[in-house]
Design a protein around this motif. Structure first.
Motif, PDB file in Angstrom:
ATOM      1  N   LYS A 123       0.840  -1.199   0.000  1.00 33.58           N
ATOM      2  CA  LYS A 123       0.000   0.000   0.000  1.00 33.58           C
ATOM      3  C   LYS A 123       0.878   1.253   0.000  1.00 33.58           C
ATOM      4  O   LYS A 123       1.675   1.461   0.918  1.00 33.58           O
ATOM      5  N   VAL A 124       0.693   2.061  -1.046  1.00 35.90           N
ATOM      6  CA  VAL A 124       1.500   3.279  -1.199  1.00 35.90           C
ATOM      7  C   VAL A 124       0.575   4.490  -1.201  1.00 35.90           C
ATOM      8  O   VAL A 124      -0.307   4.608  -2.057  1.00 35.90           O
ATOM      9  N   ALA A 125       0.775   5.381  -0.249  1.00 35.81           N
ATOM     10  CA  ALA A 125       0.001   6.619  -0.182  1.00 35.81           C
ATOM     11  C   ALA A 125       0.753   7.709  -0.947  1.00 35.81           C
ATOM     12  O   ALA A 125       1.895   8.033  -0.617  1.00 35.81           O
ATOM     13  N   VAL A 126       0.112   8.247  -1.963  1.00 35.49           N
ATOM     14  CA  VAL A 126       0.694   9.348  -2.735  1.00 35.49           C
ATOM     15  C   VAL A 126       0.105  10.636  -2.171  1.00 35.49           C
ATOM     16  O   VAL A 126      -1.008  11.042  -2.528  1.00 35.49           O
ATOM     17  N   ILE A 127       0.817  11.264  -1.241  1.00 37.96           N
ATOM     18  CA  ILE A 127       0.359  12.501  -0.622  1.00 37.96           C
ATOM     19  C   ILE A 127       0.763  13.642  -1.539  1.00 37.96           C
ATOM     20  O   ILE A 127       1.936  13.998  -1.634  1.00 37.96           O
ATOM     21  N   ASP A 128      -0.240  14.201  -2.218  1.00 33.43           N
ATOM     22  CA  ASP A 128       0.082  15.125  -3.311  1.00 33.43           C
ATOM     23  C   ASP A 128      -1.178  15.919  -3.678  1.00 33.43           C
ATOM     24  O   ASP A 128      -1.982  16.235  -2.798  1.00 33.43           O
ATOM     25  N   SER A 129      -1.363  16.151  -4.986  1.00 35.13           N
ATOM     26  CA  SER A 129      -2.529  16.904  -5.456  1.00 35.13           C
ATOM     27  C   SER A 129      -3.688  15.992  -5.823  1.00 35.13           C
ATOM     28  O   SER A 129      -4.640  16.417  -6.472  1.00 35.13           O
ATOM     29  N   GLY A 130      -3.609  14.725  -5.384  1.00 36.67           N
ATOM     30  CA  GLY A 130      -4.621  13.741  -5.724  1.00 36.67           C
ATOM     31  C   GLY A 130      -4.163  12.903  -6.912  1.00 36.67           C
ATOM     32  O   GLY A 130      -3.040  13.041  -7.402  1.00 36.67           O
ATOM     33  N   ILE A 131      -5.032  11.999  -7.364  1.00 34.53           N
ATOM     34  CA  ILE A 131      -4.731  11.181  -8.541  1.00 34.53           C
ATOM     35  C   ILE A 131      -5.946  11.234  -9.460  1.00 34.53           C
ATOM     36  O   ILE A 131      -7.076  10.967  -9.026  1.00 34.53           O
TER      37      ILE A 131
END
Length: 636
Positions: free
Chosen positions: A131-139
């Motif tokens: 499980k990888v959380a991409v903390i950013d502007s969303g996907i």
């Protein structure tokens, strides 16, 4: 005062009062957005009971995001149950601000080869179950991405759908599908979670970043990717990443853009976070990448293809693009070693890196460029190093060594690629060797060097280069032929004998038409003319004095002449002299023998005289001598 004058007076008085005594609200200090971190339950309660407006609380962090005036802030700071208060600072993405749109087809991703991602896929390692959380502007819900879930920490929307493109680009680097379309992610089967903390300008607040980390902890993420940075050292952020790390989560962040001379951004600069610098296609640090002692690893970050808004793909550059390579590599390692802790995986990543720059950890590359490594990849790395050394040194000895190593690899696209590079460098080496040998032949003009150069040039496959080398060799050969012909002409000039003239003529005929051939032919023609003059003088001498000695000398000089009209003419003149002398000799011999027969009157003498008379060619002389013999016969 009249009425109008009173009105003007009253207005003026009111204006002066406003100026002298402004409204109380003008003196009030502006409310501020803050992050309050408390020590205990009492501190949390103190925040709730204060005049601060609570904007956000967190499940795993003893903190709250609030809006408060200066007095409330001062009161909170004085409270012993409050750990600290800090401003809710701004955060920004660390990728390029513009993106070049690319066509929706299978794109050439240079970034996958240096980190040897395909070797992992070949071994079935794709990040599955991680499980990888991409903390950013969303996907963005792109056709090349599988989004497992997500969360929006921003205030203006409840959707984690990307409206900036940055988070989608980061997510594609990590986990774009392998579907023969668009781009391939490093860990295509990793579970991607979109945690939206940035707005459509790819900027946001620290409180939202904290909320994103808090969500990742609550939802038991294995890896957090933060392609976000700030120069502000937030203690709240430091506490948050520590709390996440304590929960066995791996945190990866971009070092920042701006190039050397700038400090590594936060959260990358915190010890609990893996700071990543950006490399380019030549395995050099990208000019925009921030570097420093905090850098732990380097990864590709220059001109990276990945997913973007809509159904598009884009090229972007930045340490924002480098960080997800590391997150994806950790996902591969996590799948391989599911029971290992974040500390153990972090150490393992050190072993899965190629040391670049200074030996050991350095401020540019950290421990090195990340790479997937196994027995196969180590063999491949040895082969790659050998090929690169061959490309650098460009010698056949290095080529032969590299060829042996490449042959030992199992069949794969990587092997084919290395073999192609070797084939190309072999042609470079062959070409250079041929050029060197041709240069040597040009200097020495020796037959052995020309032969060696010719053999080397014949091995060159590039038609243009091969033709050029052959032209140069032809000039060398021609120069050598001219030299040899000149020597042979010189020999003929000295000796003036037919043998040497024939040899010189043959040498001249082997030359290409041109100035050199014309000059040598002219010289040889002079030799031939000189021979003709000598033969003509000998024939004239024989004509003046037709003795055997003179005839032999004349014949000898004629024999030295080349076949042709002049030689035939002289030979005819000499043949006439020879015949004339022969006839004279025959007449003299017959006269002598007839005279002897007249004296001896023997049968033998008569027969000898008759035989001699028969050989006389002059009919008059022959008739006279025959009459004399007949008289001898009558007197018998």
């Amino acid at each position: 005062m009249n009425f109008s004058t009173k009105i003007v007076y009253l207005v003026s008085l009111l204006l002066s009062l406003v100026i002298c005594f402004p409204a109380v609200k003008a003196y009030a200090e502006e409310d501020k957005q803050l992050i309050v971190v408390y020590e205990n339950k009492e501190g949390e309660e103190a925040v709730r009971e204060s005049d601060a407006a609570i904007d956000e609380t967190y499940d795993n962090l003893p903190a709250a995001a609030v809006t408060a005036d200066a007095k409330t802030v001062r009161d909170l700071k004085k409270d012993p149950d409050i750990k600290y208060v800090e401003p809710d600072s701004r955060i920004y993405s660390t990728g390029s601000s513009t993106a070049v749109q690319a066509s929706s087809q299978i794109l050439n991703q240079w970034n996958l080869a240096p980190i040897q991602a395909s070797w992992a896929w070949r071994e079935g390692i794709t990040g599955k179950g991680v499980k990888v959380a991409v903390i950013d502007s969303g996907i963005y819900p792109h056709q090349d991405l599988n989004i497992a879930g997500g969360y929006a920490a921003v205030n203006y929307t409840t959707s984690y759908k990307d409206d900036a493109g940055h988070g989608t680009h980061v997510a594609g680097i990590i986990g774009a599908k392998h579907n023969q379309y668009g781009t391939d992610g490093v860990a295509p089967d990793a579970e991607l979670y979109a945690v939206k903390v940035l707005d459509k300008a790819a900027a946001g607040d620290m409180s939202d970043l904290l909320e994103g980390i808090d969500w990742a902890i609550s939802n038991k993420m294995n890896i957090i990717n933060v392609s976000i940075g700030t120069k502000y050292k937030s203690k709240a952020l430091e506490d948050a990443v520590k709390r996440a790390y304590q929960q066995d989560i791996l945190l990866v962040a971009s070092s920042g853009n701006g190039g050397a001379g700038h400090l590594v951004n936060y959260p990358a600069a915190f010890n609990e976070v893996i700071a990543v610098s950006a490399s380019d296609s030549k395995n050099n640090i990208a000019s925009f990448s921030v570097v420093g002692d905090n850098v732990e690893f380097a990864a590709p970050g220059s001109n990276i293809y990945s997913t973007h808004l809509g159904a598009n793909y884009a090229i972007m550059s930045g340490t924002s693009q480098a960080a997800p390579h590391v997150s994806a590599m950790l996902a591969l390692l996590k799948q391989q070693h599911p029971t290992e802790t974040n500390n153990q995986l972090r150490l393992r990543l050190q072993q899965n890196s190629k040391d670049l720059g200074e030996e050991g950890r350095d401020p540019l590359f950290g421990y090195g460029l990340i790479q997937y490594q196994s027995d196969q990849t180590k063999s491949y790395q040895q082969a790659l190093d050998a090929v690169q050394l061959t490309e650098k040194r460009q010698t056949l000895a290095n080529y032969d060594k590299a060829q042996q190593v490449v042959k030992g690899l199992s069949n794969s696209e990587e092997k084919q690629s290395l073999q192609k590079r070797l084939d190309n460098i072999k042609q470079v080496i062959i070409l250079q060797e041929a050029k060197d040998k041709v240069s040597k032949a040009e200097k020495s003009k020796q037959n052995k060097d020309i032969a060696a150069a010719q053999s080397a040039a014949n091995k060159v496959t590039n038609r243009t280069e091969k033709k050029s080398l052959h032209n140069r060799l032809d000039k060398v050969k021609q120069a050598l032929l001219v030299k040899e012909a000149s020597y042979k002409v010189g020999q003929s000039e000295k000796s003036k004998i037919k043998k040497n003239v024939d040899i010189a003529q043959k040498a001249i005929q082997s030359l290409a038409k041109g100035k050199d051939r014309t000059i040598l032919q002219t010289r040889l023609n002079k030799v031939k003319q000189s021979q003709f003059h000598a033969a003509n003088a000998s024939v004239k001498a024989a004509e003046r004095s037709p003795a055997d000695k003179n005839l032999k000398k004349a014949q000898s000089t004629i024999n030295e002449l080349q076949a042709g009209k002049d030689k035939d003419s002289l030979q005819k003149r000499l043949e006439k002299l020879k015949k004339k002398l022969s006839d004279a000799k025959k007449l003299s011999d017959a006269t002598y023998k007839v005279k002897k027969a007249e004296k001896d009157r023997t049968k033998k003498a008569k027969q000898a005289a008759q035989s001699a008379v028969n050989k006389v060619s002059s009919s008059k002389d022959k008739k006279t001598l025959q009459t004399r013999i007949n008289k001898i016969k009558v007197r018998r």
